[in-house]
Scaffold this motif. Sequence first.
Motif, PDB file in Angstrom:
ATOM      1  N   LYS A  77      55.759  63.201  31.808  1.00 19.03           N
ATOM      2  CA  LYS A  77      56.232  64.258  32.706  1.00 19.03           C
ATOM      3  C   LYS A  77      57.669  64.003  33.155  1.00 19.03           C
ATOM      4  CE  LYS A  77      51.661  65.370  34.577  1.00 19.03           C
ATOM      5  NZ  LYS A  77      50.802  65.357  35.790  1.00 19.03           N
ATOM      6  N   ALA A  78      58.014  62.732  33.309  1.00 13.74           N
ATOM      7  CA  ALA A  78      59.348  62.371  33.801  1.00 13.74           C
ATOM      8  C   ALA A  78      60.342  62.094  32.681  1.00 13.74           C
ATOM      9  CB  ALA A  78      59.239  61.137  34.698  1.00 13.74           C
ATOM     10  N   GLU A  79      59.872  62.157  31.423  1.00 16.45           N
ATOM     11  CA  GLU A  79      60.691  61.735  30.286  1.00 16.45           C
ATOM     12  C   GLU A  79      61.238  60.338  30.571  1.00 16.45           C
ATOM     13  OE1 GLU A  79      63.606  64.819  29.563  1.00 16.45           O
ATOM     14  OE2 GLU A  79      62.191  65.906  28.298  1.00 16.45           O
ATOM     15  N   GLY A  80      60.315  59.461  30.887  1.00 15.52           N
ATOM     16  CA  GLY A  80      60.668  58.123  31.341  1.00 15.52           C
ATOM     17  C   GLY A  80      60.847  57.109  30.234  1.00 15.52           C
ATOM     18  N   THR A  81      60.836  55.844  30.648  1.00 14.75           N
ATOM     19  CA  THR A  81      61.114  54.760  29.704  1.00 14.75           C
ATOM     20  C   THR A  81      60.231  53.552  29.981  1.00 14.75           C
ATOM     21  OG1 THR A  81      62.902  53.413  28.756  1.00 14.75           O
ATOM     22  CG2 THR A  81      62.946  53.744  31.126  1.00 14.75           C
ATOM     23  N   ILE A  82      59.945  52.820  28.918  1.00 11.50           N
ATOM     24  CA  ILE A  82      59.184  51.571  29.009  1.00 11.50           C
ATOM     25  C   ILE A  82      60.060  50.439  28.482  1.00 11.50           C
ATOM     26  CG2 ILE A  82      57.185  50.278  28.166  1.00 11.50           C
ATOM     27  CD1 ILE A  82      55.677  52.917  27.948  1.00 11.50           C
ATOM     28  N   ILE A  83      60.045  49.332  29.188  1.00 16.42           N
ATOM     29  CA  ILE A  83      60.768  48.133  28.764  1.00 16.42           C
ATOM     30  C   ILE A  83      59.752  47.003  28.642  1.00 16.42           C
ATOM     31  CG2 ILE A  83      62.569  46.463  29.367  1.00 16.42           C
ATOM     32  CD1 ILE A  83      63.744  48.827  31.124  1.00 16.42           C
ATOM     33  N   ILE A  84      59.714  46.362  27.503  1.00 12.02           N
ATOM     34  CA  ILE A  84      58.741  45.298  27.247  1.00 12.02           C
ATOM     35  C   ILE A  84      59.464  43.966  27.107  1.00 12.02           C
ATOM     36  CG2 ILE A  84      57.033  44.425  25.604  1.00 12.02           C
ATOM     37  CD1 ILE A  84      56.352  47.364  24.963  1.00 12.02           C
ATOM     38  N   LEU A  85      59.012  42.984  27.886  1.00 14.24           N
ATOM     39  CA  LEU A  85      59.587  41.635  27.796  1.00 14.24           C
ATOM     40  C   LEU A  85      58.819  40.850  26.747  1.00 14.24           C
ATOM     41  CD1 LEU A  85      61.934  40.470  29.624  1.00 14.24           C
ATOM     42  CD2 LEU A  85      60.931  42.596  30.404  1.00 14.24           C
ATOM     43  N   THR A  86      59.478  40.568  25.636  1.00 13.15           N
ATOM     44  CA  THR A  86      58.882  39.724  24.616  1.00 13.15           C
ATOM     45  C   THR A  86      59.596  38.368  24.682  1.00 13.15           C
ATOM     46  OG1 THR A  86      58.372  39.522  22.262  1.00 13.15           O
ATOM     47  CG2 THR A  86      60.313  40.848  22.847  1.00 13.15           C
ATOM     48  N   SER A  87      59.914  37.731  23.581  1.00 11.60           N
ATOM     49  CA  SER A  87      60.546  36.408  23.623  1.00 11.60           C
ATOM     50  C   SER A  87      61.345  36.157  22.353  1.00 11.60           C
ATOM     51  CB  SER A  87      59.480  35.321  23.776  1.00 11.60           C
ATOM     52  OG  SER A  87      60.036  34.032  23.606  1.00 11.60           O
ATOM     53  N   ALA A  88      62.481  35.488  22.500  1.00 10.80           N
ATOM     54  CA  ALA A  88      63.281  35.121  21.333  1.00 10.80           C
ATOM     55  C   ALA A  88      62.541  34.125  20.446  1.00 10.80           C
ATOM     56  CB  ALA A  88      64.616  34.531  21.786  1.00 10.80           C
ATOM     57  N   SER A  89      61.531  33.463  21.005  1.00  9.91           N
ATOM     58  CA  SER A  89      60.749  32.508  20.205  1.00  9.91           C
ATOM     59  C   SER A  89      59.984  33.205  19.078  1.00  9.91           C
ATOM     60  CB  SER A  89      59.764  31.751  21.099  1.00  9.91           C
ATOM     61  OG  SER A  89      58.775  32.619  21.637  1.00  9.91           O
ATOM     62  N   LYS A 132      57.427  60.843  20.573  1.00  9.05           N
ATOM     63  CA  LYS A 132      56.969  62.226  20.424  1.00  9.05           C
ATOM     64  C   LYS A 132      56.745  62.876  21.791  1.00  9.05           C
ATOM     65  CE  LYS A 132      54.399  60.455  16.465  1.00  9.05           C
ATOM     66  NZ  LYS A 132      53.032  60.101  15.998  1.00  9.05           N
ATOM     67  N   ALA A 133      56.468  62.038  22.794  1.00  8.87           N
ATOM     68  CA  ALA A 133      56.225  62.535  24.149  1.00  8.87           C
ATOM     69  C   ALA A 133      57.476  62.456  25.020  1.00  8.87           C
ATOM     70  CB  ALA A 133      55.094  61.729  24.799  1.00  8.87           C
ATOM     71  N   GLY A 134      58.605  62.093  24.405  1.00  9.02           N
ATOM     72  CA  GLY A 134      59.859  62.009  25.150  1.00  9.02           C
ATOM     73  C   GLY A 134      60.018  60.724  25.939  1.00  9.02           C
ATOM     74  N   ILE A 135      59.221  59.715  25.598  1.00 12.73           N
ATOM     75  CA  ILE A 135      59.285  58.421  26.293  1.00 12.73           C
ATOM     76  C   ILE A 135      60.016  57.422  25.405  1.00 12.73           C
ATOM     77  CG2 ILE A 135      57.953  56.526  27.297  1.00 12.73           C
ATOM     78  CD1 ILE A 135      55.616  58.552  27.567  1.00 12.73           C
ATOM     79  N   ARG A 136      61.047  56.801  25.937  1.00  9.18           N
ATOM     80  CA  ARG A 136      61.762  55.759  25.198  1.00  9.18           C
ATOM     81  C   ARG A 136      61.109  54.411  25.466  1.00  9.18           C
ATOM     82  NH1 ARG A 136      66.477  54.201  26.455  1.00  9.18           N
ATOM     83  NH2 ARG A 136      66.531  54.957  28.602  1.00  9.18           N
ATOM     84  N   VAL A 137      60.920  53.620  24.411  1.00  8.74           N
ATOM     85  CA  VAL A 137      60.367  52.273  24.545  1.00  8.74           C
ATOM     86  C   VAL A 137      61.328  51.290  23.895  1.00  8.74           C
ATOM     87  CG1 VAL A 137      58.415  50.743  24.108  1.00  8.74           C
ATOM     88  CG2 VAL A 137      58.015  53.197  24.436  1.00  8.74           C
TER      89      VAL A 137
END
Length: 245
Positions: free
Chosen positions: A125-137, A168-173
């Motif tokens: 609904k907000a055309e929002g965003t997701i940020i995922i913390l992974t690891s350089a390892s 497709k839902a306008g969400i950036r990840v």
Amino acid sequence: MSYQITMENKVAVVTGAAQGIGAAIASKYAEAGAQVVILDVCPKSCAEELLQKLSKYGKKAAYYLCDVSDSTAVAAVFAEVAHRYGRVDVLVNNAGVVADWDKSYAINAKGTYYCSEAAKPYLEKAEGTIIILTSASVFSGGTGIPQYVTTKAGSYALTLFLAREYAKAGIRVNGIAPAVIMSKMLVERFGSEEAAREHYKTVMPLGRMGEPEDIANIALFLACELSEYLCGEVLIADGGRMHIG
């Protein structure tokens, strides 16, 4: 006239934000004007100092006790957040553990998916965003902890999978893959902050180890309009160690 990044009128949920990188991201978002919502398994008393700090930026941060590996609890919390604030604009999947195989998988991989799925209808609904913390390892195989590297590889793969599905839902990840960042674990390993910093002076091309605030700055960039054409990108934040070290 200088350019200013603002998150006014945005609601940002940060998991595992009672301390470390998560706390730094929560602080950065609050400073930029966001309504911050923290999810963590620690009692609220563990984050009182942080909550007081965030309130100085103008909005009282919310704190929910939530185990991200419990899909039912996660769904309930996001429904409550959306009801309370009317929207969810940003989700930072930061919660992570160094533990046995089952717990590592439950938090680092499944928890990331559960939170993303629970947030999806509100982010859409907000055309929002997701940020995922992974690891350089994930790229180097380092750390010496197989269950950590393996399950963080899961969160890296999820970043790509969810980016494709949610676009497709306008969400950036997008994702962030930190390397060596100052933490309680490193202090315990080296005996003191000073010893840890001294060790990495000669290891990192930039001549220093990373700080939680370094990652928070990247998370702010990924949450704002300056990165609106990035999707499915994982930024490696390691002081240049992988590419020029």
